[in-house]
Design an enzyme around this catalytic site. Structure first.
Site, short mmCIF file in Angstrom:
data_model
loop_
_atom_site.label_atom_id
_atom_site.label_comp_id
_atom_site.label_asym_id
_atom_site.label_seq_id
_atom_site.Cartn_x
_atom_site.Cartn_y
_atom_site.Cartn_z
N TYR A 81 -47.52 71.97 -41.68
CA TYR A 81 -47.86 71.13 -40.53
C TYR A 81 -48.55 69.85 -41.01
O TYR A 81 -49.52 69.89 -41.76
CB TYR A 81 -48.76 71.87 -39.53
CG TYR A 81 -48.04 72.98 -38.77
CD1 TYR A 81 -46.67 73.18 -38.90
CD2 TYR A 81 -48.74 73.82 -37.92
CE1 TYR A 81 -46.03 74.20 -38.22
CE2 TYR A 81 -48.10 74.84 -37.22
CZ TYR A 81 -46.74 75.03 -37.39
OH TYR A 81 -46.11 76.04 -36.71
N GLN A 127 -43.87 85.80 -34.72
CA GLN A 127 -43.97 84.53 -34.00
C GLN A 127 -42.58 83.98 -33.73
O GLN A 127 -42.01 83.27 -34.55
CB GLN A 127 -44.82 83.54 -34.81
CG GLN A 127 -45.28 82.36 -33.98
CD GLN A 127 -46.19 81.40 -34.75
OE1 GLN A 127 -45.88 80.22 -34.87
NE2 GLN A 127 -47.30 81.90 -35.25
N1 LIG Z 1 -43.40 79.37 -36.18
C1 LIG Z 1 -42.71 78.30 -35.92
O1 LIG Z 1 -41.64 78.06 -36.49
C2 LIG Z 1 -43.23 77.31 -34.91
C3 LIG Z 1 -42.41 76.28 -34.46
C4 LIG Z 1 -42.92 75.40 -33.51
C5 LIG Z 1 -44.23 75.57 -33.06
N2 LIG Z 1 -45.00 76.57 -33.53
C6 LIG Z 1 -46.40 76.78 -33.08
O2 LIG Z 1 -46.42 76.70 -31.67
C7 LIG Z 1 -47.34 75.69 -31.27
C8 LIG Z 1 -46.91 75.11 -29.97
O3 LIG Z 1 -45.64 74.48 -30.08
P1 LIG Z 1 -45.32 73.23 -29.16
O4 LIG Z 1 -46.22 72.11 -29.50
O5 LIG Z 1 -43.87 72.98 -29.21
O6 LIG Z 1 -45.73 73.87 -27.74
P2 LIG Z 1 -45.60 73.43 -26.22
O7 LIG Z 1 -46.92 73.79 -25.61
O8 LIG Z 1 -44.36 74.02 -25.68
O9 LIG Z 1 -45.42 71.85 -26.22
C9 LIG Z 1 -46.48 70.98 -26.44
C10 LIG Z 1 -45.99 69.57 -26.21
O10 LIG Z 1 -45.76 69.41 -24.81
C11 LIG Z 1 -46.37 68.20 -24.40
N3 LIG Z 1 -46.70 68.30 -22.97
C12 LIG Z 1 -46.18 67.51 -22.00
N4 LIG Z 1 -46.66 67.84 -20.79
C13 LIG Z 1 -47.50 68.86 -20.98
C14 LIG Z 1 -48.30 69.63 -20.09
N5 LIG Z 1 -48.33 69.40 -18.78
N6 LIG Z 1 -49.05 70.62 -20.61
C15 LIG Z 1 -49.03 70.86 -21.93
N7 LIG Z 1 -48.28 70.14 -22.84
C16 LIG Z 1 -47.52 69.15 -22.36
C17 LIG Z 1 -47.58 68.05 -25.31
O11 LIG Z 1 -47.94 66.68 -25.34
P3 LIG Z 1 -49.49 66.19 -25.48
O12 LIG Z 1 -49.97 66.63 -26.83
O13 LIG Z 1 -49.36 64.72 -25.36
O14 LIG Z 1 -50.26 66.82 -24.35
C18 LIG Z 1 -46.99 68.52 -26.64
O15 LIG Z 1 -46.28 67.45 -27.26
C19 LIG Z 1 -47.37 74.74 -32.46
O16 LIG Z 1 -48.54 73.95 -32.52
C20 LIG Z 1 -47.34 75.71 -33.61
O17 LIG Z 1 -48.62 76.26 -33.83
C21 LIG Z 1 -44.52 77.46 -34.45
#
Ligand SMILES: NC(=O)c1ccc[n+]([C@@H]2O[C@H](COP(=O)([O-])OP(=O)(O)OC[C@H]3O[C@@H](n4cnc5c(N)ncnc54)[C@H](OP(=O)(O)O)[C@@H]3O)[C@@H](O)[C@H]2O)c1
Length: 305
Positions: free
Chosen positions: A59, A187
């Site tokens: 990350y 995960q």
């Molecule tokens: N194991 C793996 O391969 C893998 C892959 C991907 C992710 N992950 C883990 O999963 C975590 C979450 O993934 P993700 O970031 O894709 O999750 P998510 O919660 O589905 O998406 C977050 C994104 O949505 C945006 N967003 C837009 N409107 C929102 C709202 N109303 N509420 C919340 N967020 C909003 C956020 O922007 P803002 O920041 O501008 O609010 C952020 O860019 C990662 O940080 C990581 O730890 C793991």
């Protein structure tokens, strides 16, 4: 009133007494140039009750090939500046993705990755260490033995895997069992637009094996909030339920993740404090079977058989 499937309770992780609330905080979107934003988001997440913090060595990695390890370095600095934080969080990290070589879970690489993560995070032990993605050229028994060794040496408390297929889960589970260890967590990606783990057997295995499911991208990377690229019929159902429950659509989408009987932990990726606080409204959302199946049907874009 109909049965509420949304489970807002604490989820146990592994066999050593660790647990997580239903919502967790992920560091994937930490930008190396925005340390203050990352710190504000982490503090907001903890204030909002999220105790599991999910990161990975990769990350922070940028397209120009810089930034490997950056999110862990930032987290390590925060943990050093606020030592009490360490006792209040379940610290999860992942290794095995090694750009420019895609995946390497060989014993040498995985051990080196874990030890480098410990140094960057400035901790003696990682609470939950996961193999980030399956390495097709690593023998599952060897991967399991490396995880067991890291656990025996006290470098990690519990072990898990991410993005594994069902048969890959079986293979690593067998390897761990030979050494008296079990997967504490897996995960997979899971959200109202990505239902695979609920159907391909992944969640069933978790239910039967006391394995905690950590759902990544529970808002489909934000698309369930913005609506971008999501079936209009799914948005319509989520919006209708959101209006009924008096919350935003994102809260209903998160509540749907929490409604599966495997009791997933939803790992949020937002770095916006207000959105992290708003996410906790999911915990008070009431979704019954009919609501959940309406979401499934709209997600599939086809009537249930
Ligand atoms: N194991 C793996 O391969 C893998 C892959 C991907 C992710 N992950 C883990 O999963 C975590 C979450 O993934 P993700 O970031 O894709 O999750 P998510 O919660 O589905 O998406 C977050 C994104 O949505 C945006 N967003 C837009 N409107 C929102 C709202 N109303 N509420 C919340 N967020 C909003 C956020 O922007 P803002 O920041 O501008 O609010 C952020 O860019 C990662 O940080 C990581 O730890 C793991």
């Amino acid at each position: 009133m109909s049965e509420n499937l949304v489970d807002a309770g604490t989820r146990p992780i592994g066999v050593e007494g660790m647990s997580s609330g239903p919502l967790a905080f992920g560091c994937w979107r930490f930008a190396p140039t925005e340390a203050e934003r990352a710190e504000r988001a982490l503090n907001a997440a903890i204030e909002a009750g999220m105790t599991l913090v999910d990161t990975a060595d990769v990350y922070g990695f940028q397209e120009d090939s810089s930034g490997f390890g950056a999110a862990e370095v930032m987290l390590g600095r925060m943990l050093q500046a606020q030592p009490s934080l360490r006792d209040h969080i379940v610290l999860a990290s992942k290794g095995g993705v090694r750009p420019p070589l895609p995946y390497d879970s060989s014993a040498r690489a995985l051990r080196a990755a874990c030890e480098a993560s410990l140094r960057r995070l400035r901790v003696e032990r990682i609470d939950l260490y996961l193999v980030h993605r399956p390495d097709l050229f690593a023998h599952p028994i060897e991967v399991a033995e490396t995880l067991v060794a890291l656990r025996r040496e006290g470098k990690v408390r519990e072990v898990g895997v991410s993005n594994y297929t069902l048969s890959q889960h079986d293979a690593i589970t067998a390897g761990l069992a030979r050494n008296g260890t079990a997967l504490a967590a897996i995960q997979p990606e899971y959200s109202a637009v990505h239902l695979d783990p609920a159907r391909d057997g992944t969640f069933d295995r978790c239910c039967c094996g006391n394995i905690t499911a950590l759902a990544w991208s529970p808002l489909a990377g934000g698309r369930l909030a913005s609506g971008e690229g999501v079936r209009p019929e799914l948005l319509a159902v989520l919006d209708e339920l959101a209006a009924r429950e008096g919350v935003e659509r994102a809260a209903v989408a998160l509540a749907f993740v929490l409604a599966h009987p495997v009791r997933p932990v939803a790992i949020l990726g937002s770095l916006t404090p207000a959105r992290l606080f708003a996410a906790t409204r999911a915990l008070a959302v009431h979704l019954d079977r009919r609501d959940c199946y309406r979401i499934v049907e709209a997600s599939d874009g086809a009537p249930l058989p």
